[in-house]
Motif scaffolding. Structure first.
Motif, PDB file in Angstrom:
ATOM      1  N   MET A   1       0.846  -1.190   0.000  1.00 18.40           N
ATOM      2  CA  MET A   1       0.000   0.000   0.000  1.00 18.40           C
ATOM      3  C   MET A   1       0.877   1.234   0.000  1.00 18.40           C
ATOM      4  N   ASN A   2       0.673   2.096  -0.953  1.00 16.15           N
ATOM      5  CA  ASN A   2       1.445   3.340  -1.034  1.00 16.15           C
ATOM      6  C   ASN A   2       0.681   4.458  -0.352  1.00 16.15           C
ATOM      7  N   THR A   3       1.101   4.813   0.834  1.00 11.00           N
ATOM      8  CA  THR A   3       0.484   5.928   1.544  1.00 11.00           C
ATOM      9  C   THR A   3       1.444   7.095   1.547  1.00 11.00           C
ATOM     10  N   ARG A   4       0.891   8.275   1.499  1.00  8.66           N
ATOM     11  CA  ARG A   4       1.726   9.468   1.437  1.00  8.66           C
ATOM     12  C   ARG A   4       2.369   9.752   2.774  1.00  8.66           C
ATOM     13  N   PRO A   5       3.586  10.263   2.807  1.00 10.98           N
ATOM     14  CA  PRO A   5       4.219  10.633   4.070  1.00 10.98           C
ATOM     15  C   PRO A   5       3.397  11.686   4.785  1.00 10.98           C
ATOM     16  N   ALA A   6       3.465  11.644   6.105  1.00 10.83           N
ATOM     17  CA  ALA A   6       2.675  12.584   6.894  1.00 10.83           C
ATOM     18  C   ALA A   6       3.038  14.017   6.592  1.00 10.83           C
ATOM     19  N   GLU A   7       4.330  14.250   6.219  1.00  8.20           N
ATOM     20  CA  GLU A   7       4.768  15.621   6.004  1.00  8.20           C
ATOM     21  C   GLU A   7       3.991  16.306   4.879  1.00  8.20           C
ATOM     22  N   GLN A   8       3.504  15.495   3.912  1.00  6.58           N
ATOM     23  CA  GLN A   8       2.787  16.080   2.794  1.00  6.58           C
ATOM     24  C   GLN A   8       1.408  16.584   3.228  1.00  6.58           C
ATOM     25  N   ASN A   9       0.937  16.129   4.373  1.00  7.28           N
ATOM     26  CA  ASN A   9      -0.347  16.566   4.886  1.00  7.28           C
ATOM     27  C   ASN A   9      -0.152  17.421   6.133  1.00  7.28           C
ATOM     28  N   TYR A  10       0.877  18.202   6.128  1.00  4.44           N
ATOM     29  CA  TYR A  10       1.262  18.886   7.356  1.00  4.44           C
ATOM     30  C   TYR A  10       1.336  20.387   7.147  1.00  4.44           C
ATOM     31  N   ILE A  11       0.485  21.103   7.853  1.00  8.52           N
ATOM     32  CA  ILE A  11       0.524  22.564   7.871  1.00  8.52           C
ATOM     33  C   ILE A  11       0.750  22.978   9.324  1.00  8.52           C
ATOM     34  N   ALA A  12       1.871  23.644   9.584  1.00  7.03           N
ATOM     35  CA  ALA A  12       2.261  23.960  10.956  1.00  7.03           C
ATOM     36  C   ALA A  12       1.227  24.844  11.654  1.00  7.03           C
ATOM     37  N   THR A  13       0.631  25.789  10.917  1.00  9.83           N
ATOM     38  CA  THR A  13      -0.344  26.684  11.541  1.00  9.83           C
ATOM     39  C   THR A  13      -1.578  25.921  12.023  1.00  9.83           C
ATOM     40  N   LEU A  14      -1.919  24.838  11.343  1.00  9.41           N
ATOM     41  CA  LEU A  14      -3.051  24.026  11.792  1.00  9.41           C
ATOM     42  C   LEU A  14      -2.730  23.311  13.097  1.00  9.41           C
ATOM     43  N   ASP A  15      -1.475  22.915  13.280  1.00 11.61           N
ATOM     44  CA  ASP A  15      -1.084  22.282  14.539  1.00 11.61           C
ATOM     45  C   ASP A  15      -1.245  23.258  15.707  1.00 11.61           C
ATOM     46  N   LEU A  16      -0.862  24.496  15.492  1.00 19.01           N
ATOM     47  CA  LEU A  16      -1.046  25.497  16.548  1.00 19.01           C
ATOM     48  C   LEU A  16      -2.522  25.735  16.817  1.00 19.01           C
ATOM     49  N   GLU A  75      -7.822  13.237  -0.426  1.00 20.78           N
ATOM     50  CA  GLU A  75      -7.455  13.655  -1.777  1.00 20.78           C
ATOM     51  C   GLU A  75      -6.439  12.676  -2.371  1.00 20.78           C
ATOM     52  N   ASN A  76      -6.765  12.135  -3.553  1.00 15.93           N
ATOM     53  CA  ASN A  76      -5.880  11.230  -4.287  1.00 15.93           C
ATOM     54  C   ASN A  76      -5.564   9.943  -3.527  1.00 15.93           C
ATOM     55  N   ARG A  77      -6.471   9.545  -2.639  1.00 11.19           N
ATOM     56  CA  ARG A  77      -6.318   8.268  -1.948  1.00 11.19           C
ATOM     57  C   ARG A  77      -7.491   7.360  -2.292  1.00 11.19           C
ATOM     58  N   SER A  78      -7.233   6.071  -2.293  1.00 10.29           N
ATOM     59  CA  SER A  78      -8.322   5.106  -2.431  1.00 10.29           C
ATOM     60  C   SER A  78      -9.019   4.961  -1.090  1.00 10.29           C
ATOM     61  N   TRP A  79     -10.189   4.345  -1.115  1.00 10.08           N
ATOM     62  CA  TRP A  79     -10.962   4.232   0.124  1.00 10.08           C
ATOM     63  C   TRP A  79     -10.221   3.417   1.173  1.00 10.08           C
ATOM     64  N   ASP A  80      -9.519   2.348   0.757  1.00 10.90           N
ATOM     65  CA  ASP A  80      -8.825   1.507   1.728  1.00 10.90           C
ATOM     66  C   ASP A  80      -7.606   2.215   2.304  1.00 10.90           C
ATOM     67  N   GLN A  81      -6.895   2.999   1.473  1.00 13.28           N
ATOM     68  CA  GLN A  81      -5.778   3.779   1.995  1.00 13.28           C
ATOM     69  C   GLN A  81      -6.252   4.805   3.013  1.00 13.28           C
ATOM     70  N   PHE A  82      -7.364   5.439   2.719  1.00 12.73           N
ATOM     71  CA  PHE A  82      -7.916   6.431   3.645  1.00 12.73           C
ATOM     72  C   PHE A  82      -8.338   5.770   4.956  1.00 12.73           C
ATOM     73  N   ALA A  83      -9.057   4.642   4.861  1.00 14.95           N
ATOM     74  CA  ALA A  83      -9.554   3.967   6.065  1.00 14.95           C
ATOM     75  C   ALA A  83      -8.401   3.517   6.959  1.00 14.95           C
ATOM     76  N   VAL A  84      -7.366   2.955   6.349  1.00 17.05           N
ATOM     77  CA  VAL A  84      -6.200   2.520   7.133  1.00 17.05           C
ATOM     78  C   VAL A  84      -5.525   3.715   7.794  1.00 17.05           C
ATOM     79  N   TRP A 345       1.901  -2.931   9.060  1.00 17.35           N
ATOM     80  CA  TRP A 345       1.236  -4.231   9.192  1.00 17.35           C
ATOM     81  C   TRP A 345      -0.165  -4.208   8.609  1.00 17.35           C
ATOM     82  N   LEU A 346      -0.932  -3.187   8.952  1.00 19.52           N
ATOM     83  CA  LEU A 346      -2.316  -3.124   8.487  1.00 19.52           C
ATOM     84  C   LEU A 346      -2.372  -2.875   6.981  1.00 19.52           C
ATOM     85  N   GLY A 347      -1.462  -2.041   6.486  1.00 19.23           N
ATOM     86  CA  GLY A 347      -1.423  -1.799   5.048  1.00 19.23           C
ATOM     87  C   GLY A 347      -1.181  -3.074   4.262  1.00 19.23           C
ATOM     88  N   ARG A 348      -0.233  -3.879   4.730  1.00 19.57           N
ATOM     89  CA  ARG A 348       0.039  -5.143   4.058  1.00 19.57           C
ATOM     90  C   ARG A 348      -1.140  -6.105   4.165  1.00 19.57           C
TER      91      ARG A 348
END
Length: 368
Positions: A1-16, A75-84, A345-348
């Motif tokens: 399963m190809n999941t995007r790195p967390a950094e690509q979904n990371y906006i620092a201002t949202l964390d604050l 965005e640009n994820r399949s349903w199983d990638q999103f659910a995992v 593990w779950l992705g596999r």
């Protein structure tokens, strides 16, 4: 399963902004709710209570942020990638924090708070009331609504409607929310379609849509509709608080607070390039989930125990600082490693299961 790195979904201002929302809820529980109707805290904070009263709106802000983040995650994820990805994001932290809460309340909660092994077992599902048991901590109700939202997004991804009919789905959702909250009042619809808080989730999704796909009149009109409907649905909690506590935020101030929350989300997105992601912002955003799950019942017990020794104000602020540190430690030492292992593990496992399903389906096709 190809999941995007967390950094690509990371906006620092949202964390604050997440941290602001979490601290608002902590402030509400420690300085208002704990000593209000429940009487769990032995001493109250009358000077802080009128300000702490607004803190429950931190949950609404969480839902706004969640709408944006979930739309981005889908965005640009399949349903199983999103659910995992969503299961990995929520369950390890929930399991650990719920277990810690159970252990502390079970050992030290009496006579104010209690917990049982049956309650613990039911809470493992994250849907404890379904099994006739209360949540291990009252804040878990909002996690259930998050899960319902995730379920609808997963279904929309599975059917392809999220990619092709997102705005139409939001229009239908807002119509159902307004109809139920202003005219029907069905408790089942309130849970199934999240009609009380749906406009906040929807507004977050729409802000992401405008951010990712550019301005469009339909999306901007829907965002305005979501905001107006959310101003009305805020009265649901307002009426509950009047009945439960005898006090609530005024309608005018709720509208002002709602403007501030929506503006804060939009501002965080617009200013995303002004604050670069760093280890600090990542940690501040990461600790908010354990903080939200841990702070209430454990915090009440800590404050009650510390107040006779150091006074109520030092007890409350000291407890808040302690919760921040413990939440950070859990995020860094436990939650992140567990998420990495579970994601692999779950992705596999999901990939293997889907591959087997496809082979069986292909084999069941009639030969030509």
């Amino acid at each position: 399963m190809n999941t995007r790195p967390a950094e690509q979904n990371y906006i620092a201002t949202l964390d604050l902004l997440r941290l602001v929302a979490a601290m608002a809820v902590v402030f509400f529980h420690y300085f208002f709710r704990g000593a209000a109707a429940e009487g769990i805290l032995a001493e109250g904070y009358p000077l802080a209570a009128p300000f702490a009263l607004y803190g429950y709106l931190g949950v609404n802000l969480f839902f706004l942020i969640s709408g944006f983040v979930i739309a981005w995650s889908a965005e640009n994820r399949s349903w199983d990638q999103f659910a995992v990805a969503r299961f990995v994001r929520l369950y390890p932290g929930f399991l650990l924090c719920m277990t810690i809460t159970f252990a502390i309340v079970f050992l030290a909660g009496s006579p104010l708070l209690s917990a049982s092994f049956v309650q613990y077992a039911a809470n493992l599902s994250m849907f404890a009331p379904t099994f006739g048991q209360p949540f291990m901590d009252g804040v878990y109700w909002s996690i259930v609504l998050e899960l319902v939202f995730y379920g609808w997004v997963t279904l929309a991804l599975l059917t392809g409607l999220f990619q092709t009919r997102k705005l139409e789905l939001i229009l239908i959702w807002l119509a159902i929310s307004a109809l139920n909250e202003f005219f029907i009042g069905s408790a089942a619809a309130r849970l199934l379609f999240i009609t009380e808080f749906g406009p906040f989730f929807a507004a977050g999704v729409l802000v992401h849509h405008l951010h990712a796909h550019g301005r469009s009149l339909p999306a901007m009109l829907l965002l305005a509709a979501a905001f107006l409907i959310s101003c009305g649905t805020l009265s649901v909690t307002q009426h509950w608080m009047l009945g439960h506590y005898g006090i609530a935020v005024s309608s005018a101030n709720l509208v002002i607070a709602n403007v501030v929350m929506h503006a804060a989300l939009i501002g965080a997105v617009l200013l995303r390039n002004r604050l670069r992601p760093s280890g600090l912002t990542l940690a501040l955003g990461g600790l908010t989930y354990p903080l939200y799950l841990l702070h209430q019942d454990i915090g009440y017990l800590v404050i009650n125990a510390a107040t006779p020794l150091i006074g109520r104000w030092f007890a409350a602020f000291g407890c808040g600082a302690l919760m921040l540190f413990v939440s950070w430690a859990i995020w860094r030492a436990c939650e992140r490693p567990a998420q990495r292992l579970l994601r692999i593990w779950l992705g596999r496992a999901v990939d293997a299961g889907l591959a087997r399903f496809r082979r069986v389906s292909a084999g069941a096709q009639p030969a030509e």
